[in-house]
Design an enzyme around this catalytic site. Structure first.
Site, PDB file in Angstrom:
ATOM      1  N   HIS A  50       0.778  -1.190  -0.039  1.00  0.00           N
ATOM      2  CA  HIS A  50      -0.107   0.095   0.037  1.00  0.00           C
ATOM      3  C   HIS A  50       0.710   1.189  -0.031  1.00  0.00           C
ATOM      4  O   HIS A  50       0.696   2.326  -0.662  1.00  0.00           O
ATOM      5  CB  HIS A  50      -0.806  -0.103   1.301  1.00  0.00           C
ATOM      6  CG  HIS A  50      -1.679   1.336   1.271  1.00  0.00           C
ATOM      7  ND1 HIS A  50      -3.170   1.170   0.391  1.00  0.00           N
ATOM      8  CD2 HIS A  50      -2.062   2.446   1.909  1.00  0.00           C
ATOM      9  CE1 HIS A  50      -3.856   2.194   0.759  1.00  0.00           C
ATOM     10  NE2 HIS A  50      -3.341   3.030   1.452  1.00  0.00           N
ATOM     11  N   HIS A  97     -10.332   2.859   0.131  1.00  0.00           N
ATOM     12  CA  HIS A  97     -10.291   2.273   1.536  1.00  0.00           C
ATOM     13  C   HIS A  97     -11.009   1.206   1.599  1.00  0.00           C
ATOM     14  O   HIS A  97     -11.998   0.775   2.286  1.00  0.00           O
ATOM     15  CB  HIS A  97     -11.004   3.283   2.365  1.00  0.00           C
ATOM     16  CG  HIS A  97     -10.025   3.852   3.810  1.00  0.00           C
ATOM     17  ND1 HIS A  97     -10.624   4.049   4.767  1.00  0.00           N
ATOM     18  CD2 HIS A  97      -8.682   3.940   3.727  1.00  0.00           C
ATOM     19  CE1 HIS A  97      -9.612   4.224   5.580  1.00  0.00           C
ATOM     20  NE2 HIS A  97      -8.552   4.193   5.177  1.00  0.00           N
TER      21      HIS A  97
END
Length: 739
Positions: A50, A97
């Site tokens: 990420h 998200h």
């Protein structure tokens, strides 16, 4: 100096941080010693998928990133920045998200909104709009309903309380998102180009100031763990890794941040997002080859007994790290006190390129900043790529029945009421779309906002991606995502200028997934070059898989368009009876592959993605912009999911008028096919000649299919119904399911 006592680090400890054996060896070589526990934790989060983009960065570098209006290159700052003239710029970005929202949908979605807003105002821009792109499993599942409710409530709660209008987006429903919903949040802001803030540390001896909410244990490993693995039974116990947001705290943080920047006291500033204090200290230091001395005892904490590891990896929300001009530190603290925002000096800028951490007067960590960050010493991998085996099977699916069978009214009603097509009013009415009073239209193919800072000028923004197209042909799907976004902007009269992207895929270590990713990047690159819409930045979200489902490759495109004359914008709604209705674009093709018809009626995602002619699509965009500028048309709406009948129905519903049309063919493939690059327009009879001349200039095919009516919605040989029934069915579908 005495070493702070922590857990001893071994290879097994490193692997538990999400690192590989090769990465462990690389870290040992970089440091020349065994790292401390806090150091290996920082490497774990910053070298996670990420944060480091280690499996995508090489391909991302092939995207077009240069343009005449770009003020910062992709990746240089927290968000993209596009010059719009008159001394102002638009700042915008989209991020995912997904994994937090799958575990705790309300807080996962809420903190997704909060995080993307901080990326905008950290650059000195005031947020003026929020958008989202959402994907869920089919709504016949209680789990999908639970996730939808939670995500929508989270988005509404944070955006409404913070005071930013949520103006647009898209929502799809498909089995592949059952366990792994996608929650992509986009934010847009405006900034005086003379007051743009940077995220780079500078000035040896300048104070490093912590601003905002205190640090807790929420969100530890939120980015590195949740966004860097698939879901399994263990995720049920991972709720503590999901951050908790406070939009009211973020509102005061916004005002304090903008005043600090305006007052000229800020040298550099960055939000503590993914990886928290680890990321902000390392990235700010690395940008200018600087370093920092950080005293962890001074970090405001809301929980007792927090270890250095926990302090550095916490992803507690509503926090900033700022480098302040050492001669203006008192002014900075005074501004923060004015807004009721906590501010504490926790360190000092150094010039040695190292991040030094101390706790209780003891040494905790000493890390080379440039070895930690994206584009620096973090890994950059080439992964094997193999064309997926499933493509041969799904592409050869026989859709020839669609050329022989006739579409029926039952088909129409079923598609109109499918959740992907039906009205999303139940969702968007939970969002405040009008706060700040800039919003002109949210019921168009793109949201339109006026810019009070530049009277008469406006912007349009949209998010787009048909993941079924990308599943069936990743390259054409990448082209299509960009092209549809550009056409959506053109349909409201906005010139496309730049994109941000959120690339949602499965496991990058699967060669078939990585092949999809490479092909999509190729498609996005080609389309962006054709439309002259450079990539300003964005987000890659891998590991969107569960034990039972892998998502379709979903490259969401967020696109910005500029409107020079806000009085000349367009909507999809039909305006008055007797106006003539036309289809612009190729009307000779019958392409059923990847259609809503196949998904809803046949329960398959198969066939071949409709072909896309890039030169034709760019000409269509140019033609629409001139048609709207010269006021030669009365409405414009692109043809997408559900084909021509659904596009017509949406234009009728929006304008509460009917239509009477006759299509070239009545077969299923033509009626419900989703051939790309087509737009439904209406025009006043007096403007028809001018409209035709402009289309001829751009070599755009034009076909008249009927005219606007008062109350009846009629497509010859398919459907005839009252406009009120049409509205009732369209608006009532999702509320009925959610009841």
């Amino acid at each position: 100096m005495e070493l702070y006592s922590e857990l001893e680090v071994t290879k097994e400890v490193a692997l538990a941080q999400g690192l590989t054996e090769d990465e462990w060896e690389q870290i040992l070589n970089i440091m020349g010693r065994v790292p401390t526990y806090t150091e290996i934790g920082i490497y774990g989060v910053l070298w996670s998928e990420h944060c480091s983009y280690k499996n995508s960065i090489k391909l991302l570098k092939t995207l077009p990133k240069e343009g005449a209006n770009l003020l910062v290159e992709a990746g240089e700052e927290n968000a993209g920045l596009v010059d719009i003239g008159n001394g102002y710029a638009i700042c915008f970005k989209i991020e995912s998200h997904n994994h937090p929202s799958a575990i705790e949908p309300f807080q996962g979605a809420a903190t997704g909104v909060g995080g993307i807003l901080r990326d905008i105002f950290t650059m000195g821009a005031r947020p003026i709009a929020a958008l989202n792109s959402l994907r869920f499993g089919n709504l016949d599942s209680d789990k999908s309903k639970f996730l939808l409710r939670g995500v929508v409530e989270g988005i509404a709660h944070y955006g409404n309380c913070f005071g930013v209008p949520t103006v647009g987006g898209e929502i799809y429903f498909d089995d592949c998102y059952m366990d792994n919903p996608l929650v992509n949040a986009m934010a847009v802001g405006i900034v005086d180009t003379k007051k743009v803030a940077t995220a780079a540390a500078a000035g040896k001896g300048n104070p490093v100031v912590y601003i905002g909410s205190s640090t807790g244990r929420d969100g530890i490993h939120g980015a590195s763990l949740l966004a860097s693995r698939e879901f399994d039974d263990a995720t049920e116990n991972m709720r503590p890794t999901v951050q908790v947001g406070d939009p009211f705290a973020e509102k005061t943080l916004l005002e304090a941040t903008l005043e600090l920047i305006d007052a000229g006291v800020v040298v550099g500033i960055q939000d503590m997002g993914a990886a928290g204090l680890s990321c902000s200290t390392a990235e700010m230091s690395a940008k200018n080859g600087m370093g920092m001395d950080i005293d962890l005892d001074k970090v405001p904490m809301r929980e007792s007994g927090m270890t250095p590891y926990e302090i550095m990896l916490s992803e507690s929300q509503e926090r900033m790290l700022a480098v302040i001009d050492k001669d203006k530190e008192d002014v900075a603290h005074q501004i923060c006190r004015k807004w009721g925002v906590n501010s504490v000096r926790i360190g000092t800028v150094t010039d040695d390129g190292l991040v030094h951490l101390y706790r209780e007067g003891k040494y905790v960590a000493e890390l080379k900043a440039d070895t930690l960050v994206l584009g620096g010493g973090a890994p950059q991998n080439d992964r094997p790529a193999v064309k997926p085996k499933y493509l041969d099977e799904v592409n050869k699916y026989d859709v020839s029945f669609g050329d022989k069978e006739i579409g029926t009214k039952e088909h129409f009603w079923t598609i109109l009421q499918s959740p992907t097509v039906a009205s999303k009013r139940w969702i968007y009415e939970q969002y405040d779309s009008q706060v700040r009073t800039n919003t002109m239209n949210i019921h168009s193919d793109s949201a339109v906002l006026r810019l009070k800072e530049i009277p008469g000028k406006g912007i349009a923004v949209t998010t787009d991606c048909n993941s079924r197209f990308t599943y069936l042909d990743p390259y054409v799907g990448g082209l299509s995502a960009v092209s549809e976004a550009a056409i959506n902007l053109a349909c409201v009269g906005a010139k496309p200028v730049a994109i941000t992207n959120c690339l949602n895929f499965g496991n990058p270590y699967d060669p078939e997934v990585y092949w999809q990713f490479k092909e999509v990047i190729h498609g996005i690159s080609d389309a962006c070059r054709a439309f002259n819409t450079p990539v300003t930045g964005g987000n890659v979200s891998f590991h969107n898989e569960s034990q039972n489902h892998a998502i379709h490759p979903t490259p969401v495109i967020g696109m910005l368009g500029i409107i020079d004359d806000i009085t000349k914008t367009m909507t999809p709604r039909f305006k008055q009876a007797k106006d003539r209705i036309f289809i612009l674009g190729d009307c000779n093709k019958s392409e059923l592959g990847g259609s809503e018809f196949l998904k809803v009626i046949k329960n398959v995602v198969a066939g071949k993605t409709p072909a896309l002619d890039l030169p034709a699509e760019t000409r269509l965009v140019d033609a629409l912009l001139e048609l709207i500028a010269k006021q030669a048309i009365a409405s414009a709406h692109d043809v997408t999911e559900g084909g021509i009948p659904i596009a017509l129905a949406e234009s009728c519903i929006d304008g509460k008028l009917g239509c009477s049309v006759s299509l070239r063919d009545n077969n299923i493939s033509y009626v419900f096919g989703e051939t790309q690059g087509r737009v439904i327009i209406s025009t006043r009879p007096a403007d028809e000649k001018q409209m035709l001349a402009i289309c001829e200039k751009y070599k755009i095919e034009v076909n008249c299919i009927g005219e606007v009516q008062e109350k009846i919605f009629k497509i010859a040989h398919l459907i005839e119904t009252d406009i009120n029934k049409l509205i009732e069915k369209y608006e009532g579908a999702i509320p009925e399911i959610m009841r």
